[in-house]
Design an enzyme around this catalytic site. Structure first.
Site, PDB file in Angstrom:
ATOM      1  N   PRO A  29       0.829  -1.216   0.000  1.00  0.00           N
ATOM      2  CG  PRO A  29      -0.127  -1.139   2.128  1.00  0.00           C
ATOM      3  CD  PRO A  29       0.643  -2.025   1.208  1.00  0.00           C
ATOM      4  CB  CYS A  31      -0.502   7.319   1.518  1.00  0.00           C
ATOM      5  SG  CYS A  31      -1.376   6.486   2.816  1.00  0.00           S
ATOM      6  CD  GLN A 105      -2.262  -0.501   4.980  1.00  0.00           C
ATOM      7  OE1 GLN A 105      -2.101   0.643   4.557  1.00  0.00           O
ATOM      8  NE2 GLN A 105      -1.294  -1.191   5.560  1.00  0.00           N
ATOM      9  CE1 TYR A 192      -0.439   7.252  10.334  1.00  0.00           C
ATOM     10  CE2 TYR A 192       0.258   5.190   9.345  1.00  0.00           C
ATOM     11  CZ  TYR A 192       0.292   6.568   9.385  1.00  0.00           C
ATOM     12  OH  TYR A 192       1.061   7.270   8.489  1.00  0.00           O
ATOM     13  NE  ARG A 337      11.117   2.893   0.005  1.00  0.00           N
ATOM     14  CZ  ARG A 337      11.960   2.887   1.036  1.00  0.00           C
ATOM     15  NH1 ARG A 337      12.489   4.019   1.439  1.00  0.00           N
ATOM     16  NH2 ARG A 337      12.269   1.763   1.663  1.00  0.00           N
TER      17      ARG A 337
HETATM   18  C1  LIG Z   1       4.685   6.686  -1.184  1.00  0.00           C
HETATM   19  C2  LIG Z   1       4.538   5.698  -0.071  1.00  0.00           C
HETATM   20  C3  LIG Z   1       3.321   5.568   0.564  1.00  0.00           C
HETATM   21  C4  LIG Z   1       3.139   4.610   1.570  1.00  0.00           C
HETATM   22  N1  LIG Z   1       1.897   4.410   2.098  1.00  0.00           N
HETATM   23  C5  LIG Z   1       1.686   3.381   2.947  1.00  0.00           C
HETATM   24  C6  LIG Z   1       0.380   3.017   3.344  1.00  0.00           C
HETATM   25  O1  LIG Z   1      -0.622   3.550   2.870  1.00  0.00           O
HETATM   26  N2  LIG Z   1       0.254   2.010   4.242  1.00  0.00           N
HETATM   27  C7  LIG Z   1       1.336   1.336   4.741  1.00  0.00           C
HETATM   28  O2  LIG Z   1       1.177   0.429   5.555  1.00  0.00           O
HETATM   29  N3  LIG Z   1       2.580   1.635   4.327  1.00  0.00           N
HETATM   30  C8  LIG Z   1       2.778   2.606   3.432  1.00  0.00           C
HETATM   31  N4  LIG Z   1       4.032   2.841   2.951  1.00  0.00           N
HETATM   32  C9  LIG Z   1       5.117   1.925   3.326  1.00  0.00           C
HETATM   33  C10 LIG Z   1       5.271   0.839   2.249  1.00  0.00           C
HETATM   34  O3  LIG Z   1       4.097   0.061   2.119  1.00  0.00           O
HETATM   35  C11 LIG Z   1       6.467  -0.092   2.545  1.00  0.00           C
HETATM   36  O4  LIG Z   1       6.201  -0.817   3.712  1.00  0.00           O
HETATM   37  C12 LIG Z   1       7.772   0.670   2.716  1.00  0.00           C
HETATM   38  O5  LIG Z   1       7.917   1.676   1.733  1.00  0.00           O
HETATM   39  C13 LIG Z   1       8.976  -0.274   2.636  1.00  0.00           C
HETATM   40  O6  LIG Z   1       8.977  -0.973   1.407  1.00  0.00           O
HETATM   41  P1  LIG Z   1       9.942  -0.553   0.163  1.00  0.00           P
HETATM   42  O7  LIG Z   1      11.347  -0.548   0.679  1.00  0.00           O
HETATM   43  O8  LIG Z   1       9.697  -1.627  -0.868  1.00  0.00           O
HETATM   44  O9  LIG Z   1       9.522   0.808  -0.296  1.00  0.00           O
HETATM   45  C14 LIG Z   1       4.232   3.807   1.978  1.00  0.00           C
HETATM   46  C15 LIG Z   1       5.470   3.979   1.350  1.00  0.00           C
HETATM   47  C16 LIG Z   1       5.630   4.891   0.336  1.00  0.00           C
HETATM   48  C17 LIG Z   1       6.965   4.997  -0.342  1.00  0.00           C
END
Ligand SMILES: Cc1cc2nc3c(=O)[nH]c(=O)nc-3n(C[C@H](O)[C@H](O)[C@H](O)COP(=O)(O)O)c2cc1C
Length: 399
Positions: A29, A31, A105, A192, A337
């Site tokens: 997920p 945001c 989510q 949260y 990302r």
């Molecule tokens: C732009 C953005 C928005 C995110 N929004 C959420 C979210 O809505 N809910 C959540 O649990 N984590 C959110 N995260 C965290 C990601 O789901 C993920 O756990 C975190 O970026 C680590 O993974 P990665 O290294 O593959 O980016 C967000 C991360 C990014 C970069």
């Protein structure tokens, strides 16, 4: 075509209850702070479209608030009223059309509500820094402890507030089904509301929802039970946990193992292993953000609680993703990302992991031309242009 039996684990189907995902790659997920009164807009169609089209088996839309005051910002997504369902339906139809499982989510910001978005570092709304038609709102929390010194004191939830929010999670789950989602993850992480009830740093209640760990878990378990009661038995329900608090925190991995056991008894099927979101002054270290930095949590929870886990966090190399699965440290792999950088990561992963027909990860219109390009490349690797026969020429022309 991909042949599931010989495929790397990452590309083997994932089955849970009645759900079948074509592979074990999950869009985490993310945001976007782009919604209109909680409902997704064109941006979400493009954003989720490119992610689902890239070939992931499961595509999560961003955290969506179960009530309006459970948003972080006025632009956060939500699913708290039936008017929002048609816009979400467009998104789920589109995700499904690419063969990916539409997933949502659900969450509540609690004391992290009433803020600006990520690009303003979630600064709290104030009368001076916000629009008159978008005033600050009283954020909810288990105890009168703000998220940071910059945040105003939150409204402490009484028993009615707790019942209202638990019911809001259940209602949002019902709306999620109407909107066409086949998988729900409850956001119990990142500081949260649910996490605020779990950590003793943010929960200093003296009633049945505070004090010992079992009491601090009570709100979480009520949410899990309420959602499971309305979510179809043949569809899975996931939980995102902060397996440990942030720097100087108090909630630790042993706590999360106990929580996972309790959630499993209540019909939760997966722990999505994240971390952080609540900080304090204890000796708990920050989790270093190195490749696969949360895989250890996933491994421990999977072994000790006997529940499926999702590994997430700096997993960008296909070989690392495959190794995590091969070593039994997780059941699925989520990326955030890296998919923003390369939405076609699943196709790249298939190629790097040696799947001969890697292009089949992509939609047929793309796969067809990529396959032809590979055939033409193979042709030129074999012989010179001058040696091509008529059949070769036809292939080259059609590529
Ligand atoms: C732009 C953005 C928005 C995110 N929004 C959420 C979210 O809505 N809910 C959540 O649990 N984590 C959110 N995260 C965290 C990601 O789901 C993920 O756990 C975190 O970026 C680590 O993974 P990665 O290294 O593959 O980016 C967000 C991360 C990014 C970069």
């Amino acid at each position: 075509m991909l042949s599931p039996d010989n495929a790397p684990l990452l590309f083997q189907p994932f089955t849970q209850r009645g759900l079948i995902a074509k592979n074990r790659i999950v869009v985490a997920p993310m945001c976007q702070y782009a919604s209109d009164d909680g409902a997704p807009v064109d941006w979400h169609l493009v954003h989720m479209g490119r992610l689902a089209m890239g070939g992931a088996g499961i595509s999560f839309v961003e955290e969506s608030a179960v009530e309006a005051r459970g948003r972080k910002t006025y632009r956060c997504s939500g699913l708290w009223k039936s008017e929002q369902v048609p816009a979400w339906r467009r998104v789920t139809d589109m995700i499904r059309s690419f063969g990916s499982v539409p997933a949502i989510q659900l969450g509540h910001s609690g004391r992290k509500g009433s803020c600006h978005g990520a690009m303003q570092d979630w600064a709290p709304l104030s009368a001076e820094n916000t629009r008159p038609d978008e005033p600050p709102w009283p954020a909810l929390a288990p105890s009168p402890i703000p998220d940071s010194p910059a945040h105003p004191l939150p409204h402490v939830m009484d028993r009615d507030d707790i019942d209202t929010v638990v019911a809001a999670f259940a209602r949002s789950a019902v709306l999620s089904r109407e909107a066409g989602f086949n998988l729900i993850e409850i956001h119990g992480a990142h500081g949260y509301l649910i996490h605020q009830f779990l950590s003793p740093l943010s929960n200093q209640r003296e009633d049945g929802y505070g004090g010992c760990r079992n009491n601090r878990m009570r709100f979480t378990l009520e949410v899990a039970e309420a959602v499971r009661a309305v979510w179809p038995d043949d569809l899975p329900l996931w939980w995102r946990a902060s397996c440990v608090d942030g720097l100087g925190g108090a909630w630790d991995l042993d706590d999360t193992v106990e929580l996972a056991l309790a959630l499993k008894c209540r019909g939760i099927d997966m722990i999505d292993c994240s971390s952080g979101g609540i900080s304090g002054n204890t000796a708990m270290p920050a989790v270093p953000r190195t490749p696969g930095y949360q895989v250890g949590f996933s491994d421990t929870i999977r072994r000790k609680a006997g529940i499926a886990t999702c590994a997430v966090g700096e997993i960008t190399e296909p070989k690392l993703a495959e190794t995590i699965l091969q070593q039994g440290q997780a059941d699925v792999i989520a990326l955030a990302r890296e998919l923003m950088l390369d939405a076609n990561w699943p196709a790249r992963a298939a190629r790097q992991l040696g799947i001969e027909t890697w292009w089949d990860v992509l939609p047929p219109a793309y796969a067809h031309r990529l396959e032809r390009r590979e055939q033409v490349r193979a042709l030129y690797a074999e012989r010179d242009d001058a040696d091509m026969d008529e059949q070769d020429r036809l292939l080259i022309e059609s590529s």
